[in-house]
Structure formats: C-alpha cells, structure tokens
Write an enzyme that holds these catalytic residues in place. Structure first.
Site, PDB file in Angstrom:
ATOM      1  N   GLY A 151       0.804  -1.215   0.000  1.00 32.00           N
ATOM      2  CA  GLY A 151       0.000   0.000   0.000  1.00 32.00           C
ATOM      3  C   GLY A 151       0.836   1.263   0.000  1.00 32.00           C
ATOM      4  O   GLY A 151       1.324   1.713  -1.044  1.00 32.00           O
ATOM      5  N   CYS A 152       1.020   1.829   1.176  1.00 31.32           N
ATOM      6  CA  CYS A 152       1.664   3.137   1.270  1.00 31.32           C
ATOM      7  C   CYS A 152       3.147   3.105   0.923  1.00 31.32           C
ATOM      8  O   CYS A 152       3.683   4.073   0.387  1.00 31.32           O
ATOM      9  CB  CYS A 152       1.449   3.711   2.666  1.00 31.32           C
ATOM     10  SG  CYS A 152      -0.307   4.014   3.021  1.00 31.32           S
ATOM     11  N   VAL A 153       3.837   2.007   1.208  1.00 31.18           N
ATOM     12  CA  VAL A 153       5.250   1.898   0.825  1.00 31.18           C
ATOM     13  C   VAL A 153       5.368   1.866  -0.694  1.00 31.18           C
ATOM     14  O   VAL A 153       6.166   2.599  -1.288  1.00 31.18           O
ATOM     15  CB  VAL A 153       5.902   0.658   1.461  1.00 31.18           C
ATOM     16  CG1 VAL A 153       7.314   0.450   0.917  1.00 31.18           C
ATOM     17  CG2 VAL A 153       5.937   0.792   2.984  1.00 31.18           C
ATOM     18  N   THR A 156       4.440   5.245  -2.308  1.00 36.62           N
ATOM     19  CA  THR A 156       5.476   6.243  -2.069  1.00 36.62           C
ATOM     20  C   THR A 156       6.705   5.982  -2.931  1.00 36.62           C
ATOM     21  O   THR A 156       7.309   6.911  -3.471  1.00 36.62           O
ATOM     22  CB  THR A 156       5.855   6.266  -0.577  1.00 36.62           C
ATOM     23  OG1 THR A 156       4.694   6.605   0.194  1.00 36.62           O
ATOM     24  CG2 THR A 156       6.959   7.271  -0.297  1.00 36.62           C
TER      25      THR A 156
END
Length: 209
Positions: A151-153, A156
């Site tokens: 997800g966020c990793v 980013t």
C-alpha cells in the site's frame, strides 16, 4: 535465479539504481493501528518495526535526516475523499477516534530535528509538503521503511522515482498483513520502481553518508 527472475531480467527489468550523495530515511505510517494486537489493521508481527527502529537510530547517528509520516483525517473523513470511503479501517485515523491508533510507535517516534508529514492518501508525496522538503535539502536518495508494503510503501516508492528520487526499500523494515502481497510487491518494486536492499546493506551505506 528463479525462472521468473530470469524472465524479468531478460526483458530489461531490474536495472540497478545507485545510492546518491544525500540520503534521507522516510518512516511510513508506523503507527499503533498496525502493531497493537486485536486492532483491525494489526499486521501480526513487529519485526519490521524493530528493523525500522535500527535504521532510524543509525540515520540519526550519522546525521542523515529522518522523516516520519502519519495519517490523520477530519472527524467526518471529508479530507480523505474516495480513499477514505474505499478503506473502512481508515476511520481509526479520524479526529476523535478512540484508542490512539494513529499515534506513531515510540520506537520510531519523531525527535527534535525530524520532519513530520501528515497525509491522507497512500503516497507520502500526494497532497503533502514532502517533495518541497526533499528539494530544499537537496536529498537524492530516499530510504523507505514502514507499512504496508503493498500500500503506502509501494505508492510512495512509485512517486519517489517519478519525482527523481532513488527509492531504497529496506526489505526487513517494511511489512504487510500477509506474506503473499508483501513478497509480490517487493519483487515488483525491485523490477520496476525501486531498489530493495537488506537492512545490513542500508546500515553500511548510512554510516558512510
């Protein structure tokens, strides 16, 4: 090398990106919601948190900037848009939500001199001041720790390389709620969007920064 790895390499994926001259460590969303047993978003392990804590300690000792992200929404989630509606568990990060699940874990909590970025979406770049902060400090390499890998990793890392920063994902310092999306995304990140390095290799480079 596995047959899949060979196939990707033959197609030209996975060419190495060099560590730059000015790194920063980015700790992504390592908050209580992911590490408190019984919480809806609980990962089931704290191994990535322990690894991230060692990376952060090394970075601070070497004078490398540390940036910590957290997620926060208005009480009604209006600033989370469709993402807030899609992922019901994000309600735990709304203002006034009980349990303190949005608190950064003490092992990686920001210290004086660290930068804190508050975000509402998966990428730490989207709708935040992160890019301006990195540019102003002439950062060229972003060491990524945090959750979740898929997800966020991942989001980013994709935005980092799109913005001209070398993303270094620390294998032991990122985590997900299941090993299948975790490993699949590490493979794909290494093939297309980032370097995936061991904690030991990252520590060696940080101490030389």
């Amino acid at each position: 090398m596995s047959e899949l790895s060979e196939d990707y390499a033959d197609a030209g994926f996975g060419r190495p990106l060099d560590w730059g001259t000015s790194p920063a460590v980015l700790v992504i969303d390592m908050v209580r919601a992911y590490f408190q047993p019984g919480a809806e978003l609980y990962l089931g392990s704290r191994a990535c948190l322990d690894s991230a804590a060692r990376i952060v300690t090394t970075a601070r000792g070497a004078g490398v900037p540390v940036i910590v992200t957290r997620v926060a929404y208005a009480a009604d989630g209006a600033d989370g848009g469709l993402f807030y509606r899609k992922v019901g568990a994000l309600r735990h990060f709304a203002a006034g939500a009980p349990g303190g699940l949005g608190e950064v874990m003490p092992e990686v909590a920001p210290q004086p001199g660290d930068v804190v970025v508050t975000k509402q979406y998966a990428s730490a770049f989207f709708g935040t001041s992160l890019a301006a902060t990195l540019a102003s400090r002439r950062i060229d390499t972003l060491v990524l720790c945090g959750v979740s890998t898929s997800g966020c990793v991942r989001a980013t890392a994709v935005d980092a390389i799109s913005s001209g920063y070398v993303p270094i994902v620390v294998r032991e310092a990122v985590g997900d709620r299941d090993p299948r999306p975790h490993e699949a995304n590490l493979f794909d990140l290494a093939a297309k969007y980032a370097e995936v390095w061991s904690e030991a290799d990252v520590v060696r480079h940080l101490t030389r920064a």
